[in-house]
Motif scaffolding. Structure first.
Motif: not given
Lengths: 389, 248
Positions: A5, A7-8, A13, A15, A54-57, B238-239, B241, B243
């Motif tokens: 994923c 994050n920025r 990371r 996950e 943030p969180g995009d695979i 999705r993760g 997030g 940040t």
């Protein structure tokens, strides 16, 4: 499942996220056997492509086994081993009918976003920003693949994953870049960037009949690979004057075709390199076209500049005067992968191309963050990272 | 003025277009345009203040205002100041024969599949139908409509019956482009409160009827007509997030 994923900037990371499910009747779910980090993923890693959340695979180079199919899927069955092209294409629109799959009209759920920036929307891509669809990517244990009858191509169980994987992106991308040059007998082709796409561009240029191919980079191991494995004349732009050398090698004419396999994050050199990085840091331009500028200036009159390297926004000091004065043809764009897979698969099966030779690192998916870091910093002579879930 | 194939084919198009002063202008700037307005406006404003240039300060201020509020006073002035209703025209090209595309539109009950401002359409007979608007509760809103013009493979027009509390009318025009194996569609929708005042439910409906929304509706029609499904990422994994999670 585990997934890489975003994050920025410079923070990816592994996950644990929920497993993907069938969302449309044309979908399939693939269990990933092998995936890779693409050079273009580094643009995301460095925060240079807008609309990442943030969180995009991440990930658009992956292959594996079909574990589930939607109600409308006809060509695939549970257990099929497939490679999946990175552009998501519906197969039925005007562009797909012309085999211009990366222009698909229907696959981007966020088409409005791309229309505002680009006028029209290109196809959605796996794991490559919300501007291009926001689809969850392939650096994960499982991936949802839309329009499963159109993209995935079956491969035999005997084919090693390492040889088939790059049919998803970089091998067809290098091939299309060379094909876009319209190479004729006796042509000399210059390639900026000796990463994986550069290497495959060089090899494809030879296959398509180039007499000589010149490779330009600054990393000794990549230049060495271009020389020994891809049979190119190698130039290190930090130690020689590329313009002068190209003129010498081509009898003063300039290369017939120039390929920019670098894209928006060219490092540049000397004053021009500093100038670009300062402007980029001040947000005065999004893309740094130092390789592209050099390619345009080097190219012979009436020649072709082919751009497989990714650009996303705006550039400054674009030498339109040189391009105009020399009547250059410029060809570019994401690769219509689906068009090339079968032909290139035959070449791999016949042994005339071995794409696996560019792999420098094979890591477990859990170590993806380290993979991104060493690939980005070109540490440990890194040329290509593949990840095993 | 250049006329597209559709316009040339149908010179009576102007009849179903209300006058420009009928446009509804509560929010007339798109989301991306608003972002650009905010950033560009701020930069212009700061530069104007540094250099003491009034024109830059005013220009920056206008951009910042339209970005922050979503209302552009210049667009508003161009469209007049009356807010009685809305009228929208959008076109799209579908890679299907005019015959197939016309037949999909002729099934008027299917309109809510593509048009997000409609909840359902039920045919009473060949010409008359009952429409329910897709407005959020507690508002409920329905009306009866009739097909006023139906020319095979060329045009379908409809409008609400007299006595409805809303004036809702639409036309869809079809223009075959055989060289591209495609059909151009132009959709024209007009909607206004029949009494002249904007009640709650009608106001909700009008707010949903934006050019961007109709464009998305047509895009959904095209996707289903061509590929059998509408692209989506709703429901994919999705993760978390980090940040943002760690910032709090």
């Amino acid at each position: 499942m585990k997934a890489v994923c975003w994050n920025r900037k410079k923070d990816v990371r592994v996950e644990t996220v929920s497993d993907p499910s069938i969302l449309n009747p044309g979908d399939a779910i693939i269990e990933t056997e092998l995936t890779a980090i693409c050079g273009s993923d580094l643009h995301l890693y460095n925060g240079n492509i807008p609309t990442m959340k943030p969180g995009d695979i991440l990930g658009h180079e992956f292959m594996g086994t079909v574990v589930e199919t939607g109600a409308a899927v006809k060509n695939l069955q549970r257990g099929d081993r497939v490679i999946v092209p990175f552009p998501i294409a519906c197969g039925n629109c005007f562009y797909c009918a012309k085999e211009e799959y990366s222009f698909c009209d229907n696959s981007n759920p966020n088409a409005w976003m791309a229309e505002k920036i680009y006028g029209q929307t290109p196809a959605g891509l796996f794991g490559y920003s919300h501007l291009l669809g926001g689809y969850a990517g392939g650096q994960a244990q499982y991936v949802r693949v839309p329009y499963a009858d159109v993209g995935p191509v079956k491969i035999s169980p005997a084919m090693p994953a390492e040889k088939a994987l790059f049919l998803t992106d970089i091998l067809p991308t290098g091939y299309q870049a060379a094909e876009n040059c319209g190479i004729k007998e006796g042509d000399i082709v210059a390639v900026w960037g000796c990463g994986p796409v550069g290497q495959f561009s060089i090899q494809s240029a030879h296959i398509l009949g180039a007499e000589r191919v010149i490779a330009i980079d600054r990393f000794p191991e990549r230049l060495e690979m271009a020389r020994t494995r891809s049979n190119a004349i190698a130039l290190n732009y930090e130690t020689v004057n590329v313009d002068d050398e190209l003129r010498e090698i081509t009898g003063g004419r300039g290369p017939d075709s120039c390929i920019d396999a670098v894209g928006m994050e060219a490092h540049g050199f000397g004053i021009a390199g500093w100038y670009e990085s300062i402007k980029h840091n001040l947000l005065l331009e999004t893309d740094r076209p130092t390789a592209l500028r050099q390619a345009i200036n080097a190219c012979r009159k009436g020649g072709t500049v082919s751009i497989p390297g990714v650009y996303g926004g705006f550039v400054d000091k674009f030498p339109i005067g040189a391009a105009f004065a020399k009547g250059l043809t410029m060809r570019m764009g994401q690769t219509h992968v689906q068009r090339y897979v079968r032909g290139l698969l035959e070449k791999i099966e016949a042994g005339s191309i071995d794409p696996s030779s560019i792999i420098s690192h094979c890591l477990p998916l859990d170590e993806a963050a380290r993979g991104y870091a060493i690939f980005n910093d070109k540490e440990d002579e890194c040329t290509k990272v593949v990840l095993k879930p | 003025m250049y006329k597209s194939g559709l316009e040339a084919m149908n010179p009576a198009l102007d009849d179903i277009r209300p006058s420009p002063s009928n446009r509804f202008v509560a929010n007339n700037v798109g989301p991306l345009e608003r972002y650009i307005s905010v950033f560009g406006g701020t930069a212009l404003l700061i530069r104007g203040m540094r250099r003491g240039r009034l024109s830059m300060i005013v220009g920056g201020g206008v951009l910042l205002y339209r970005g922050a509020t979503g209302f552009c006073p210049i667009y508003g002035a161009l469209n007049g100041d009356s807010t009685h209703g809305t009228q929208i025209e959008e076109s799209i090209t579908v890679h299907k024969s005019v015959d197939e595309v016309y037949r999909m539109w002729r099934r008027i009950e299917d309109l809510p599949r593509f048009m997000s401002h409609l909840k359902s359409v039920t045919s009473a007979n060949e010409h008359q139908s009952h429409w329910i608007a897709n407005v959020p509760p507690p508002f409920g809103f329905e009306w009866d409509a009739e097909i006023t013009d139906n020319q095979e493979n060329r045009k379908i027009s409809w409008r609400s019956l007299p006595g409805s509390s809303i004036h809702h009318a639409g036309s869809v025009l079809f223009h075959p482009v055989p060289a591209r194996k495609s059909t151009e569609i132009k959709l024209i929708i007009s909607c206004a409160p029949a009494g002249g005042s904007i009640g709650g439910a009608v106001a909700k409906l009008l707010a949903m009827l934006t050019e961007q929304q109709i464009r998305e509706d047509l895009r959904a029609f095209k996707a289903v007509a061509e590929s059998g499904e509408k692209p989506t990422i709703a429901g994919q994994p999705r993760g978390i997030g980090r940040t943002f999670a760690e910032g709090r």
